[in-house]
Design an enzyme around this catalytic site. Structure first.
Site, PDB file in Angstrom:
ATOM      1  N   HIS A  40      -2.944   8.291   5.461  1.00 60.40           N
ATOM      2  CA  HIS A  40      -3.300   6.805   5.024  1.00 60.40           C
ATOM      3  C   HIS A  40      -4.777   6.636   5.491  1.00 60.40           C
ATOM      4  O   HIS A  40      -5.488   6.116   4.649  1.00 60.40           O
ATOM      5  CB  HIS A  40      -2.397   6.096   5.546  1.00 60.40           C
ATOM      6  CG  HIS A  40      -2.319   4.482   4.839  1.00 60.40           C
ATOM      7  ND1 HIS A  40      -1.982   4.303   3.615  1.00 60.40           N
ATOM      8  CD2 HIS A  40      -2.510   3.392   5.265  1.00 60.40           C
ATOM      9  CE1 HIS A  40      -1.906   3.295   3.283  1.00 60.40           C
ATOM     10  NE2 HIS A  40      -2.416   2.658   4.437  1.00 60.40           N
ATOM     11  N   HIS A  54      -9.708   1.641  -0.164  1.00 60.08           N
ATOM     12  CA  HIS A  54      -8.489   1.507  -0.274  1.00 60.08           C
ATOM     13  C   HIS A  54      -7.895   0.852  -1.701  1.00 60.08           C
ATOM     14  O   HIS A  54      -8.186  -0.229  -2.105  1.00 60.08           O
ATOM     15  CB  HIS A  54      -7.962   0.614   0.882  1.00 60.08           C
ATOM     16  CG  HIS A  54      -6.503   0.511   1.249  1.00 60.08           C
ATOM     17  ND1 HIS A  54      -5.651   0.937   0.177  1.00 60.08           N
ATOM     18  CD2 HIS A  54      -5.884   0.262   2.296  1.00 60.08           C
ATOM     19  CE1 HIS A  54      -4.300   0.671   0.918  1.00 60.08           C
ATOM     20  NE2 HIS A  54      -4.607   0.370   2.316  1.00 60.08           N
ATOM     21  N   PHE A  84       1.863  -2.965   4.297  1.00 64.50           N
ATOM     22  CA  PHE A  84       1.965  -4.359   4.540  1.00 64.50           C
ATOM     23  C   PHE A  84       3.502  -4.405   4.616  1.00 64.50           C
ATOM     24  O   PHE A  84       4.061  -3.937   3.634  1.00 64.50           O
ATOM     25  CB  PHE A  84       1.424  -5.461   3.535  1.00 64.50           C
ATOM     26  CG  PHE A  84       0.277  -6.070   3.825  1.00 64.50           C
ATOM     27  CD1 PHE A  84      -0.323  -5.756   5.164  1.00 64.50           C
ATOM     28  CD2 PHE A  84      -0.107  -7.102   3.343  1.00 64.50           C
ATOM     29  CE1 PHE A  84      -1.630  -6.361   5.526  1.00 64.50           C
ATOM     30  CE2 PHE A  84      -1.430  -7.950   3.750  1.00 64.50           C
ATOM     31  CZ  PHE A  84      -2.051  -7.533   4.835  1.00 64.50           C
ATOM     32  N   LYS A 118      -9.620   7.719   1.630  1.00 66.04           N
ATOM     33  CA  LYS A 118     -10.164   6.259   1.481  1.00 66.04           C
ATOM     34  C   LYS A 118     -11.739   6.185   1.993  1.00 66.04           C
ATOM     35  O   LYS A 118     -12.320   5.429   1.751  1.00 66.04           O
ATOM     36  CB  LYS A 118      -9.195   5.271   2.394  1.00 66.04           C
ATOM     37  CG  LYS A 118      -8.010   5.052   1.880  1.00 66.04           C
ATOM     38  CD  LYS A 118      -7.181   4.232   2.632  1.00 66.04           C
ATOM     39  CE  LYS A 118      -5.665   3.847   2.012  1.00 66.04           C
ATOM     40  NZ  LYS A 118      -4.979   5.052   2.371  1.00 66.04           N
ATOM     41  N   GLU A 143      -0.911   5.964  12.865  1.00 62.90           N
ATOM     42  CA  GLU A 143      -0.704   6.908  12.280  1.00 62.90           C
ATOM     43  C   GLU A 143      -0.957   8.376  13.190  1.00 62.90           C
ATOM     44  O   GLU A 143       0.006   9.111  12.850  1.00 62.90           O
ATOM     45  CB  GLU A 143      -1.699   7.018  11.067  1.00 62.90           C
ATOM     46  CG  GLU A 143      -1.494   7.801   9.948  1.00 62.90           C
ATOM     47  CD  GLU A 143      -2.216   7.916   8.621  1.00 62.90           C
ATOM     48  OE1 GLU A 143      -3.360   7.189   8.633  1.00 62.90           O
ATOM     49  OE2 GLU A 143      -2.112   8.433   7.783  1.00 62.90           O
ATOM     50  N   CYS A 178       0.769  -1.112   0.131  1.00 55.94           N
ATOM     51  CA  CYS A 178      -0.047   0.014  -0.026  1.00 55.94           C
ATOM     52  C   CYS A 178       0.870   1.248  -0.028  1.00 55.94           C
ATOM     53  O   CYS A 178       0.124   2.371   0.034  1.00 55.94           O
ATOM     54  CB  CYS A 178      -1.101  -0.059   1.137  1.00 55.94           C
ATOM     55  SG  CYS A 178      -2.038  -1.560   1.241  1.00 55.94           S
TER      56      CYS A 178
END
Lengths: 452, 417
Positions: free
Chosen positions: B305, B342, B401, B337, B316, B172
């Site tokens: 994010h 996403h 990830f 998002k 975050e 991502c």
């Protein structure tokens, strides 16, 4: 250091101080170097469980010999990792050990060393792969399509992403710097080297673990066989890759992982590290005439872009006769030719176009390591480094029926060879040009030099 | 450090084909996450996704059909051609497939994808399992576009690019990393013009995988809300044309914004869980601010994010506090998002486009969704309607990830630096 670029002199070229590899010859760079020098691939029968191969299709691959991987990866780590992650982590630890390097005070090379490692924010990881981890992806798809989406394993899914091996290396080693995985097919390994170089040059990292991994799982082998991309046996020839030979009929799929440690020369000098090779300018280009499954045909334009790009990066290409280049001449070429019928022709066309542009007597070496390691980005990457370090390489098979015009490119053309015996190129440890031309259109070149 | 100009934008998302549709829906703050019908989702924890609406053939023309392009390829080509057209690079926009002349501007492509043509590969796999009718079985050649390099190569072919083409697949964070790579290439004078972006399409592998991780919200995702329960998946493509300022000025290009800096890092701690304290993304933020030469007080807003998973949003928020200090509690935060889902490998690129749109509009778009903001996070989430901002710079942050993090710092075009 600013993030802006500059063109360093050769004394400032980043250096490779450690190299780890898992290949069909087992663990370690020495095993791979010996295999390359011997010039014979170690081929293994592929399990045809995918039930998708052609009946007279390919049967062999350069499968990784993983018997010693457990020396480098603990059973606890192995349980949590896919095969590509295990091999890449093993190669990374080998590279650090080969470089006599420690990370944050923790000795490396010992599988599963106890205790949590500190994170080194100045250590980056850059990996390349062509197909990512196909084995675990197939397992997941098998589960989803045969047993339903609930059967997807939450532990397998994170390992199915292309960057899983790079992440596993970072976690195990404590590499907190930039972490990238490049997936530009066969051009990926050289693009990864160039990317690692940029991270050092721009000050984003002090050291980079750079490498490539690939996995040759049965379904992938079968699909490539269906594409008629793989070498097959014929009544008069056994199955193997024959890069540049008239009788070539495809590549042999390979697998494994390679990781090198790249650092700035002054840092390596300060810690008394032994230098294996140095990384010079790089360039990348694209041939938009290519289509998704094969190579393009615009060799002249591709050569023009690559040559001008390399010149812009500070290096003119020429054979040894161009003494006016003040020692910048390229001694030899380590080609990514794999035995693919069209791909090797395009590679030869591009090299011929380069020679026509630059003149000179040609190169003294045209090495084709994929004849021995198979189509495996890590094997090719390791071979380019080993060639720069002075290791012998398998040479191109230039016989009397040289259909590709290769003889004109080579300054010291090797004696005609039989198709069975492959003579190694001599060890010269000079400047070499590594070339990769991928189906789909991407191309990358990297200049490397020996330690001094 | 040297900033580069953004001169073209392109986007394909659940909002529709084109940047305008994305911008309009982001400004309204209404979610485009709806029931997914790309494949059977009946046995999943959720049935929602930010699925790209039926294609617009007029926009999509130019993608080569001989290559049997994947959904990702088609999204990518449409977004790239839109960005080239806005940048006034007519070779690519008006003559699809015609290569740029050798000797013209050196154009490089830096693209991201997490799954490439996985959806098409799955059709092939399902056919092998006997789960598709013969008439719907895909041809073998469709697998040639399965690789994650597929979208980049499709764009390079469609737009006639001869320079470097490089795909990054770091989950991502890929989209943001691709933009950082383009910035590096421009600063190092390897190219005159870079097109950066990403593309990913919905596929069963990721849909089932994130369901298995219980990382998806059964309802629409609600980033930074107290009752957030996970992400919503999306698909699409985004592209930005970036240029060296001298090059852009010389050809009369219009600056939409500047990309001032980028920074990346890795948590190096866990494959799927972020570090609770946000140390990794904070290092990426620190590096990006230093690279941009920007102080935290100059940050007008953050496009987070913001996946909507409990742990990501918490980490975050901690990272923003670490990097921005006191400014973190007051800086307006938005999360794209919530509107488009996403987009995985493309997320960072699409959110960069959204960040540039917001800088250009002078308004931070609201974060779609209801519910109270999680007070424990100490963030100033923009909700309900857009929020005008003071200042000239904005951050777009991506986490991934495997722990990869990337932060980008953009500056408003009229800021006069």
């Amino acid at each position: 250091m600013s993030r802006s670029g500059f063109q360093p002199s050769s004394a400032e070229w980043p250096v490779i101080t450690g190299l780890g590899a898992v290949s069909s010859f087992g663990c370690g760079r020495e095993a791979l170097a010996a295999g390359l020098a011997a010039g014979e691939p170690r081929l293994t029968e592929v399990v045809r469980r995918a039930n998708f191969h052609r009946s007279r299709g390919s049967r062999l691959a350069c499968l990784a010999d993983t018997s010693s991987v457990s020396d480098w990866v603990s059973s606890r780590e192995a349980r949590r990792a896919s095969e590509p992650s295990r091999l890449t982590l093993a190669a990374a630890r080998m590279a650090l050990a080969d470089a006599s390097c420690e990370t944050n005070g923790s000795a490396v090379g010992n599988a599963g060393a106890a205790g949590r490692r500190l994170v080194d924010p100045r250590l980056a990881v850059v990996m390349a792969t062509t197909f990512g981890p196909p084995g675990i992806t197939e397992e997941l798809l098998e589960a989803i399509f045969s047993r339903g989406p609930a059967a997807a394993s939450p532990f397998a899914f994170p390992e199915s992403v292309a960057n899983a091996p790079a992440a596993q290396v970072a976690i195990a080693i404590g590499a907190g710097g930039p972490n990238l995985t490049i997936t530009q097919r066969n051009a990926g390994p050289l693009l990864a080297l160039a990317r690692a170089q940029r991270l050092l040059r721009s000050g984003q990292a002090d050291r980079v673990l750079v490498g490539a991994f690939d996995e040759a799982n049965p379904l992938l082998h079968a699909v490539l066989d269906r594409f008629r991309a793989l070498a097959t046996a014929r009544p008069d020839l056994h199955e193997r890759a024959r890069p540049f030979a008239r009788c070539r009929n495809g590549f042999v799929l390979g697998e494994g992982a390679t990781v090198a440690l790249l650092e700035r020369p002054e840092a390596a000098l300060a810690r008394g590290a032994r230098v294996l090779a140095r990384l010079g300018p790089s360039v990348a280009a694209f041939d938009p005439s290519a289509c998704a499954h094969t190579w393009g045909h615009d060799s002249d334009a591709l050569a023009a872009t690559l040559v001008s790009g390399l010149a812009h990066a500070g290096l003119a290409l020429a054979g040894p006769s161009r003494a006016d280049l003040d020692g910048q001449a390229i001694e030899g070429v380590v080609s990514g030719a794999s035995g693919a019928r069209q791909g090797d022709r395009r590679e030869a066309d591009v090299l011929a176009a380069v020679k026509e542009r630059m003149g000179g007597a040609g190169w003294s070496m045209l090495a084709v390591p994929k004849a021995v390691v198979g189509e495996h980005g890590g094997g090719f990457l390791a071979a380019t480094i080993l060639a720069a370090a002075g290791c012998a390489m398998p040479s191109a098979d230039i016989g009397p029926d040289d259909e590709l015009g290769l003889r004109a490119l080579i300054h010291e053309a090797p004696v005609s060879q039989s198709q069975a015996a492959r003579r190694p190129c001599p060890s010269k440890a000079g400047r070499i040009l590594a070339t990769a031309l991928a189906p789909g259109g991407a191309a990358a070149w990297q200049v490397l030099a020996g330690p001094s | 450090m040297t900033a580069v100009w953004v001169t073209g934008l392109g986007a394909v998302s659940a909002c529709g084909w084109g940047v305008d549709r994305l911008g309009e829906q982001l400004a309204r703050g209404t979610s485009a996450i709806d029931p997914c019908d790309r494949f059977d989702v009946s046995r999943h924890r959720t049935s929602l996704a930010g699925q790209v609406p039926a294609r617009d053939h007029a926009i999509e023309s130019g993608a080569s059909t001989r290559d049997q392009p994947s959904w990702s390829d088609r999204f990518a080509v449409a977004a790239a051609r839109e960005a080239f057209a806005q940048a006034g690079l007519s070779d690519a926009a008006k003559h699809p497939g015609k290569p740029f002349e050798t000797g013209g501007p050196r154009i490089g492509l830096y693209f991201a994808s997490s799954t490439g043509g996985m959806f098409e590969a799955e059709r092939f796999f399902a056919a092998r399992q006997g789960q598709l009718e013969p008439a719907t079985r895909p041809r073998l050649r469709s697998l040639a576009s399965q690789e994650t390099s597929g979208p980049a190569e499709a764009v390079a072919r469609a737009c006639g690019i001869r320079g470097p083409v490089e795909t990054v697949s770091s989950a991502c964070a890929s989209g943001g990393l691709a933009i950082g790579m383009a910035l590096d290439a421009l600063r190092a004078d390897e190219v005159d013009i870079a097109i950066a972006g990403g593309a990913d399409a919905l596929c069963e592998l990721t849909y089932a995988g994130f369901n298995a991780l219980r990382a998806v919200d059964p309802a629409r995702c609600r980033p930074f809300r107290a009752d957030r329960a996970g992400m919503s998946l999306g698909e699409g493509a985004a592209a930005l044309v970036l240029e060296q300022p001298e090059q852009a000025r010389a050809r009369g290009a219009v600056r939409l914004a500047s990309l001032r800096g980028a920074g990346s890092s890795c948590d190096a701690s866990h494959m799927t869980a972020p570090q609770p304290g946000g140390e990794g993304p904070a290092r990426a933020l620190d590096a990006a601010l230093a690279d941009a030469g920007v102080m935290p007080a100059e940050i007008a807003f953050v496009n987070a994010h913001g996946t909507g998973t409990p742990r990501n949003d918490a980490a975050e928020a901690k990272a923003l506090t670490r990097a921005l200090g006191d400014r973190a509690a007051t800086v307006p935060i938005t999360a794209t998002k919530a509107v488009v889902g996403h987009l995985l490998g493309c997320a960072g690129a699409l959110e960069a486009v959204a960040t540039v749109l917001a800088l250009d509009a002078g308004v931070v778009p609201p974060t779609s969704g209801d519910g109270a903001v999680d007070e424990a996070l100490d963030v100033s989430l923009v909700q309900g309607s857009g929020c005008p901002f003071d200042g000239s710079c904005a951050i777009s942050l991506s986490l991934a990830f495997g722990g990869a993090n990337v932060a980008l710092v953009f500056e408003r075009a009229g800021a006069g630096r």
